[in-house]
Design a protein around this motif. Sequence first.
Motif, mmCIF file in Angstrom:
data_model
loop_
_atom_site.group_PDB
_atom_site.id
_atom_site.type_symbol
_atom_site.label_atom_id
_atom_site.label_comp_id
_atom_site.label_asym_id
_atom_site.label_seq_id
_atom_site.Cartn_x
_atom_site.Cartn_y
_atom_site.Cartn_z
ATOM 1 N N PHE A 61 -49.069 11.026 30.529
ATOM 2 C CA PHE A 61 -49.540 11.441 31.843
ATOM 3 C C PHE A 61 -48.864 12.755 32.249
ATOM 4 N N GLY A 62 -49.065 13.765 31.446
ATOM 5 C CA GLY A 62 -48.474 15.069 31.714
ATOM 6 C C GLY A 62 -49.362 15.891 32.635
ATOM 7 N N GLY A 269 -52.823 18.313 41.008
ATOM 8 C CA GLY A 269 -53.466 17.080 41.429
ATOM 9 C C GLY A 269 -52.905 15.847 40.760
ATOM 10 N N ASN A 270 -53.663 14.782 40.835
ATOM 11 C CA ASN A 270 -53.263 13.473 40.355
ATOM 12 C C ASN A 270 -54.222 13.055 39.238
ATOM 13 N N THR A 271 -53.680 12.709 38.091
ATOM 14 C CA THR A 271 -54.520 12.357 36.943
ATOM 15 C C THR A 271 -55.531 11.277 37.298
ATOM 16 N N PHE A 272 -55.063 10.233 37.968
ATOM 17 C CA PHE A 272 -55.969 9.129 38.295
ATOM 18 C C PHE A 272 -56.922 9.494 39.433
#
Length: 394
Positions: A61-62, A269-272
């Motif tokens: 999760f980079g 931002g946010n990966t999810f």
Amino acid sequence: MWQYDFDTVYDRRGTGCFKTDALEMLYGKGELLPLWVADMDFAVAPEIQEAMEERLKHPIFGYNLRLPPYYEAVIHWVEKRYGWQIKKEWIINTPGIVTAVNIAVLTQTSPGDGVLVQTPVYDPFFESAQGNGRRLVTSPLVLKDGRYGIDFDDFEQKLKQCKLFILCSPHNPVGRVWTRDELLQMGRLCARHKVRVVADEIHADLVYSGYQHIPFGALEDFSGFTLACYSPSKSFNLAGLSNSAIVIPDPEVRQAFNDYVQTMHLFIGNTFGIVALEAAYTKGEAWLEALLEYLETSRDALYKFMQAEFPRLNMIRPEGTFLSWIDCRGLGLNDDELLQRLVRKGGLAVSPGRIYGQEGSGFIRLNFACPRAILEKTGLGLLKAFKQEDKTWN
């Protein structure tokens, strides 16, 4: 085909949920029905959860990058749901719409410039002006026959003092879905007085039967002075995933906005959040339609209940959003007495109207995006707060 469930009650306490875990801190009592923060007490669409679970299978999760399918999802959604054809290069991403509103204020105005809002209105708009050294200018909406409208004479006079107008469409907290004529009149006045518009359209998907959300930037030549803000955070209950798409057609305005985003490193931002937006906008429409049907039934039940049980109160029937705006001035209570009655006697945590501007004094905002069982408890809480006799939900 998925079977969508909006009736299961989930205990959100202890999950770091602002809506529940901040109750003791803000209301002095933890065991309350949380009806204040504008997020929903429904599980996300199973299609979104499935997409997030699939991403979770990859154990890294980079730093992320929004790939073409992300932009295609936003473009398709805005065109299909709102009828506006936008381009990939117009889209800038931010962690949230409040962030975007603040960037718009910082990049499109100078210290001391006027920023116009229509009160009562979502309270972070006030801070976006005053907290950034700008001058807050208000044009109060007019309540007539149970529906809010715009005093266009006042609106134009206030525009003359401003460089930026923050439009809330659909409007939070009064629940208006602005008509084409209203939007055209506002936009033409902004064009005449050279006032840019940041349009917070976060509730665009949450519009009930008989009404239609019209994107401000799609009208006439308004795109040239509009920054339009979209996010699945309200309609798909994804606020904690911090992802919004800001549509800015004008290249100079977009460049100034994007420069700030890059400088502050807000683009990652946010990966999810990225995964969830793509899933919502490509696979979530059936769930959203089911949600709207459920919410409309809840809105109508609450409205009918309020009319039957509380003749001295006036619930403004929302045309959009999942927020009810209730006029409690007929009770003769001041704002503190009103809130304490609801908290101490009713066990209800609602938003006091005064936080949305002085025009909200004597009102409350109540979130009805909850399972029907919670809505029934809300009715019982209102009865306990404002009536002596013990009654049941009708």
